[in-house]
Design an enzyme around this catalytic site. Structure first.
Site, PDB file in Angstrom:
ATOM      1  N   LYS A 245       0.840  -1.204   0.000  1.00  0.00           N
ATOM      2  CA  LYS A 245       0.000   0.000   0.000  1.00  0.00           C
ATOM      3  C   LYS A 245       0.875   1.253   0.000  1.00  0.00           C
ATOM      4  O   LYS A 245       0.599   2.223  -0.706  1.00  0.00           O
ATOM      5  CB  LYS A 245      -0.964  -0.020   1.201  1.00  0.00           C
ATOM      6  CG  LYS A 245      -2.095  -1.016   0.981  1.00  0.00           C
ATOM      7  CD  LYS A 245      -2.922  -1.315   2.211  1.00  0.00           C
ATOM      8  CE  LYS A 245      -3.889  -2.465   1.889  1.00  0.00           C
ATOM      9  NZ  LYS A 245      -4.634  -2.961   3.038  1.00  0.00           N
TER      10      LYS A 245
ATOM     11  N   GLN B 158      -4.822  -1.607   9.105  1.00  0.00           N
ATOM     12  CA  GLN B 158      -4.680  -2.932   8.506  1.00  0.00           C
ATOM     13  C   GLN B 158      -5.328  -3.996   9.409  1.00  0.00           C
ATOM     14  O   GLN B 158      -5.042  -4.075  10.594  1.00  0.00           O
ATOM     15  CB  GLN B 158      -3.185  -3.245   8.296  1.00  0.00           C
ATOM     16  CG  GLN B 158      -2.925  -4.549   7.579  1.00  0.00           C
ATOM     17  CD  GLN B 158      -3.496  -4.573   6.161  1.00  0.00           C
ATOM     18  OE1 GLN B 158      -3.314  -3.648   5.392  1.00  0.00           O
ATOM     19  NE2 GLN B 158      -4.208  -5.643   5.825  1.00  0.00           N
TER      20      GLN B 158
ATOM     21  N   ASP C 264     -11.231   2.627   3.338  1.00  0.00           N
ATOM     22  CA  ASP C 264     -11.547   1.207   3.123  1.00  0.00           C
ATOM     23  C   ASP C 264     -13.040   1.018   2.831  1.00  0.00           C
ATOM     24  O   ASP C 264     -13.452  -0.037   2.360  1.00  0.00           O
ATOM     25  CB  ASP C 264     -11.190   0.399   4.385  1.00  0.00           C
ATOM     26  CG  ASP C 264      -9.879  -0.358   4.227  1.00  0.00           C
ATOM     27  OD1 ASP C 264      -9.503  -0.649   3.075  1.00  0.00           O
ATOM     28  OD2 ASP C 264      -9.251  -0.663   5.253  1.00  0.00           O
TER      29      ASP C 264
END
Ligand code: NDP
Length: 285
Positions: free
Chosen positions: A52, A96, A119
């Site tokens: 990422k 995460q 997200d």
């Protein structure tokens, strides 16, 4: 023989579009910025986070990195989210998953400001998705839609069957297909006669978590197949939820595993960073 949908190529196109938008924002004096938070030393999570950050670098998005030890408390993590929520420089916050067991994931995801939830997991954004008004859409589901549309397949009026109803893939994919005017059926472990349901599908999205679940005799000729599954086999290779060899013979379009949906998730995350940044700065992108 099916057309193979090249997720690597399509994700690269999306990242290049993001890069252009990031450069235009910089000309206006705005630097898009993503905060990436990792708790603990899970090797798979470390790889995801590294990828990422690399994608941010490629796209011209600044990344703020927070690598916290595995014994970080829930309170400490909540305090960091609070700080990032208030940090005007930071447009997106990515925590995460999975988090260590002693931290309530739900509590953490709820703490992220919806406008920074790149997200697309916050219930507020999930709600917007269900009414077709989301700016920040869950990355993997949004990636599935991009793969279909950028292959030139029109979803309007098509019978779409989603196999799987998880909150992170199956349900949001179904809602997005509906927003694209598909006629959507969602299957799950209690569905009667999945084979019959799948055989009606013009488009199948498989998100089951069972290797080679969708077989050749479960699909009709010409079907478009998006395989979200990532299953690690005993030989170390990755395998999708679709029996590629069998289904490819009947499909018009199909995604491979790896190289299909996988690379799309990060590309859509990058896209969400730009969307969040534009919204927060009141500019059109
Ligand atoms: P979940 O385990 O959360 O959900 C699986 C779904 O499949 C459930 O809804 C379950 O039904 C359904 N299911 C399980 N067994 C059957 C069966 N025998 N018949 C019909 N339906 C069944 O998985 P996820 O949605 O999180 O992930 C699905 C796959 O996608 C996995 O392989 C995962 O690794 C992959 N994935 C890939 C991503 C990417 O970036 N490419 C991102 C996220 C996931 P029920 O609800 O009834 O239990």
């Amino acid at each position: 023989m099916a057309n193979i949908i090249d997720g690597k190529l399509i994700s690269m196109d999306i990242k290049n579009e993001v890069k252009e938008k990031a450069a235009k924002l910089k000309e206006k004096g705005i630097e898009p910025c993503l905060a990436v938070v990792l708790v603990g030393e899970d090797p798979a999570s470390q790889v995801y986070v590294r990828n990422k950050k690399k994608a941010c670098e490629y796209c011209g998005i600044k990344s703020l990195s927070y690598e916290l030890s595995g014994d970080t408390t829930e309170e400490e993590l909540l305090a960091l989210i609070d700080e990032l929520n208030n940090n005007k420089e930071c447009n997106g916050i990515l925590v995460q998953l999975p988090l260590p067991k002693h931290i309530d994931e739900n509590k953490i995801l709820l703490k992220i400001l919806p406008e920074k939830d790149v997200d697309g997991f916050h219930p507020y954004n999930v709600g917007l998705l269900s009414i077709g008004k989301a700016d920040l859409k869950a990355c993997t589901p949004a990636g599935c839609i991009e793969l279909i549309k950028r292959s030139g397949v029109d979803i309007t009026g098509k019978n779409c069957v989603v196999v799987g109803r998880s909150n992170i893939v199956g349900k949001p994919v179904g809602m997005l297909l509906l927003s694209e005017n598909g006629t959507v059926t969602t299957c799950h472990s209690k569905t009667n006669d999945i084979k019959f349901v799948c055989r009606q599908a013009d488009i199948i999205v498989a998100a089951v978590g069972i290797p080679k679940f969708v077989k050749g005799d479960m699909v009709k000729e010409g079907v478009v197949v998006i395989d979200v599954g990532i299953n690690r086999m005993e030989n170390g290779k990755l395998c999708g939820d679709v029996d590629f060899e069998e289904v490819e013979k009947k499909a018009s379009y199909i995604t491979p595993v790896p190289g299909g949906v996988g690379p799309m998730t990060i590309a859509m995350l990058m896209n969400n960073c730009i969307v969040a940044c534009c919204k927060q700065n009141n500019v059109v992108c």
